[in-house]
Design an enzyme around this catalytic site. Structure first.
Site, PDB file in Angstrom:
ATOM      1  CG  ASP A 166      -2.066   0.974   1.093  1.00 30.41           C
ATOM      2  OD1 ASP A 166      -2.358   1.416  -0.033  1.00 30.41           O
ATOM      3  OD2 ASP A 166      -2.680   1.305   2.127  1.00 30.41           O
ATOM      4  CG  ASN A 173       1.809   1.350  -5.082  1.00 31.75           C
ATOM      5  OD1 ASN A 173       2.666   1.167  -4.229  1.00 31.75           O
ATOM      6  ND2 ASN A 173       1.311   0.384  -5.819  1.00 31.75           N
ATOM      7  N   GLY A 174      -0.079   5.361  -4.483  1.00 35.10           N
ATOM      8  CA  GLY A 174      -0.685   6.624  -4.908  1.00 35.10           C
ATOM      9  C   GLY A 174      -0.071   7.803  -4.164  1.00 35.10           C
ATOM     10  CG  HIS A 182      -0.435   1.619  -9.230  1.00 32.12           C
ATOM     11  ND1 HIS A 182      -0.643   1.398  -7.889  1.00 32.12           N
ATOM     12  CD2 HIS A 182      -1.541   2.275  -9.680  1.00 32.12           C
ATOM     13  CE1 HIS A 182      -1.830   1.898  -7.549  1.00 32.12           C
ATOM     14  NE2 HIS A 182      -2.392   2.434  -8.606  1.00 32.12           N
ATOM     15  CB  THR A 200     -13.245  -7.849  -4.339  1.00 29.13           C
ATOM     16  OG1 THR A 200     -13.075  -7.789  -2.915  1.00 29.13           O
ATOM     17  CG2 THR A 200     -12.928  -9.257  -4.801  1.00 29.13           C
ATOM     18  CD  GLU A 201     -13.540  -4.948  -1.194  1.00 26.81           C
ATOM     19  OE1 GLU A 201     -12.361  -5.361  -1.059  1.00 26.81           O
ATOM     20  OE2 GLU A 201     -14.519  -5.716  -1.200  1.00 26.81           O
ATOM     21  NE  ARG A 213      -7.723   2.031  -5.486  1.00 21.15           N
ATOM     22  CZ  ARG A 213      -6.534   2.041  -4.937  1.00 21.15           C
ATOM     23  NH1 ARG A 213      -5.464   2.286  -5.657  1.00 21.15           N
ATOM     24  NH2 ARG A 213      -6.402   1.804  -3.637  1.00 21.15           N
ATOM     25  CG  LEU A 225       8.970 -17.418  -2.660  1.00 23.61           C
ATOM     26  CD1 LEU A 225       8.591 -17.322  -1.184  1.00 23.61           C
ATOM     27  CD2 LEU A 225       9.656 -16.120  -3.103  1.00 23.61           C
ATOM     28  NE  ARG A 237      -7.710   1.328   5.403  1.00 27.14           N
ATOM     29  CZ  ARG A 237      -7.377   2.619   5.549  1.00 27.14           C
ATOM     30  NH1 ARG A 237      -7.449   3.188   6.728  1.00 27.14           N
ATOM     31  NH2 ARG A 237      -6.994   3.341   4.519  1.00 27.14           N
TER      32      ARG A 237
HETATM   33  C1  IPE Z   1      -5.455  -2.662  -0.111  1.00 24.62           C
HETATM   34  O1  IPE Z   1      -5.132  -1.333  -0.223  1.00 24.62           O
HETATM   35  C2  IPE Z   1      -5.427  -3.323  -1.467  1.00 24.62           C
HETATM   36  C3  IPE Z   1      -4.138  -3.484  -2.091  1.00 24.62           C
HETATM   37  C4  IPE Z   1      -2.989  -3.099  -1.610  1.00 24.62           C
HETATM   38  C5  IPE Z   1      -4.141  -4.159  -3.370  1.00 24.62           C
HETATM   39  P1  IPE Z   1      -6.235  -0.201  -0.431  1.00 24.62           P
HETATM   40  O2  IPE Z   1      -5.492   1.067  -0.602  1.00 24.62           O
HETATM   41  O3  IPE Z   1      -7.160  -0.587  -1.508  1.00 24.62           O
HETATM   42  O4  IPE Z   1      -7.023  -0.230   0.957  1.00 24.62           O
HETATM   43  P2  IPE Z   1      -7.827   0.930   1.694  1.00 24.62           P
HETATM   44  O5  IPE Z   1      -8.781   1.509   0.696  1.00 24.62           O
HETATM   45  O6  IPE Z   1      -6.827   1.943   2.144  1.00 24.62           O
HETATM   46  O7  IPE Z   1      -8.484   0.265   2.852  1.00 24.62           O
HETATM   47  C1  IPE Z   2      -1.687   0.165  -3.290  1.00 25.53           C
HETATM   48  O1  IPE Z   2      -1.418   1.530  -3.380  1.00 25.53           O
HETATM   49  C2  IPE Z   2      -1.835  -0.481  -4.639  1.00 25.53           C
HETATM   50  C3  IPE Z   2      -3.203  -0.894  -4.968  1.00 25.53           C
HETATM   51  C4  IPE Z   2      -4.238  -0.781  -4.199  1.00 25.53           C
HETATM   52  C5  IPE Z   2      -3.378  -1.495  -6.264  1.00 25.53           C
HETATM   53  P1  IPE Z   2      -2.602   2.581  -3.431  1.00 25.53           P
HETATM   54  O2  IPE Z   2      -2.956   2.819  -4.855  1.00 25.53           O
HETATM   55  O3  IPE Z   2      -3.723   2.149  -2.555  1.00 25.53           O
HETATM   56  O4  IPE Z   2      -1.881   3.850  -2.829  1.00 25.53           O
HETATM   57  P2  IPE Z   2      -2.498   4.890  -1.793  1.00 25.53           P
HETATM   58  O5  IPE Z   2      -2.977   4.110  -0.620  1.00 25.53           O
HETATM   59  O6  IPE Z   2      -3.609   5.580  -2.512  1.00 25.53           O
HETATM   60  O7  IPE Z   2      -1.357   5.790  -1.458  1.00 25.53           O
HETATM   61 MG    MG Z   3      -4.071   2.397  -0.591  1.00 25.76          MG
END
Ligand code: IPE
Ligand code: IPE
Ligand code: MG
Length: 240
Positions: A20, A22-23, A37, A66-67, A71, A132, A191
């Site tokens: 988590d 990346n954004g 990403h 799945t959620e 996006r 692995l 979480r």
């Molecule tokens: C969990 O991260 C899913 C992945 C890393 C693929 P999210 O960024 O989607 O989770 P929330 O929205 O912060 O709970």
């Molecule tokens: C996790 O990074 C990657 C995926 C959920 C695919 P995010 O894209 O959720 O990055 P943030 O949480 O918005 O920084």
């Molecule tokens: Mg995230």
């Protein structure tokens, strides 16, 4: 990598990672979310090599939930293509490293067929490897996994009296996947976000502030060192 702080005789067998942040990583650099990403790819392979060095047997990474379909179309499309390209670029190398590639998630719902085909090719190519097992949790939700398992079990006509934890597991996306010993989440979020709900029942949880694109094998090592300082009781009483 310096392994001196690690007890190599008690490395967690199954490590799971929520990749988590990346954004946020991208936004901080003035880049697009999708660049974040892309930058996460290096972190993933470095972590895989770290797992190989450390002797982790199972590594499961959350690549798309799945959620995550909520996006933007642009981001979702990017992630589909990106995850397909990863497999094209790296399956051969991973195979040579003794990595068995597997997937966990809903296959028959929304995922492009071409990506499923690539996934199947990677599974087939690497199926005999044992060093692995790298499981990409893709279109994965912990609740979906339990529901899909229950549906399949009912369809098989399993009688209520025959439903046990062991039996239910046989219907999970990967019946061979062991319980998670160590779950790591990056980016300072505390979480689970619907990752491996059943499998983490007794996992040790480690949360780190590092954003996923900055995560490296040393971060995996440090999480394992933290894991080794925990006392796992599984509901029992420590005899010592
Ligand atoms: C969990 O991260 C899913 C992945 C890393 C693929 P999210 O960024 O989607 O989770 P929330 O929205 O912060 O709970
Ligand atoms: C996790 O990074 C990657 C995926 C959920 C695919 P995010 O894209 O959720 O990055 P943030 O949480 O918005 O920084
Ligand atoms: Mg995230």
């Amino acid at each position: 990598m310096d392994l001196s702080g690690v007890d190599l005789s008690s490395v967690p067998r199954h490590v799971a990672a929520v990749m988590d942040g990346n954004g946020r990583w991208a936004t901080r650099q003035g880049l697009k979310r999708t660049d974040g990403h892309a930058a996460g790819e290096h972190a993933l392979w470095d972590t895989v090599y770290g797992a190989l060095d450390l002797g982790v047997e199972w590594l499961t990474v959350y690549a798309f939930s799945t959620e995550n379909w909520k996006r933007s179309t642009e981001e979702v499309r990017f992630l589909m293509n990106f995850n397909q390209q990863l497999l094209i670029d790296r399956s051969q190398e991973l195979n040579e490293q003794g990595v068995r590639i597997r997937f966990a998630g809903r296959r028959n719902w929304r995922v492009p067929k071409r990506l499923i085909r690539r996934q199947d090719e990677s599974i087939e190519l690497t199926k005999d490897n044992r060093k692995l097992t790298l499981t990409m949790a893709f279109n994965y939700g912990g609740r979906a996994e339990i529901i899909d398992a229950m549906k399949a079990m009912v369809a098989d006509g399993v009688a209520p009296g025959d439903i046990t934890e062991k039996r239910l597991r046989q219907y999970f996306y990967d019946p061979e996947m062991p319980d998670v010993d160590l779950m790591i989440r990056t980016s300072g979020e505390f979480r689970i976000s619907n990752f491996l709900l059943w499998e983490i029942a007794y996992s040790e949880l480690v949360f780190v502030d590092t954003l996923w694109p900055d995560f490296r094998r040393e971060n995996l090592r440090d999480a394992i060192i933290e894991f080794q300082q925990r006392e796992r009781r599984f509901g029992g009483v420590d005899e010592a």
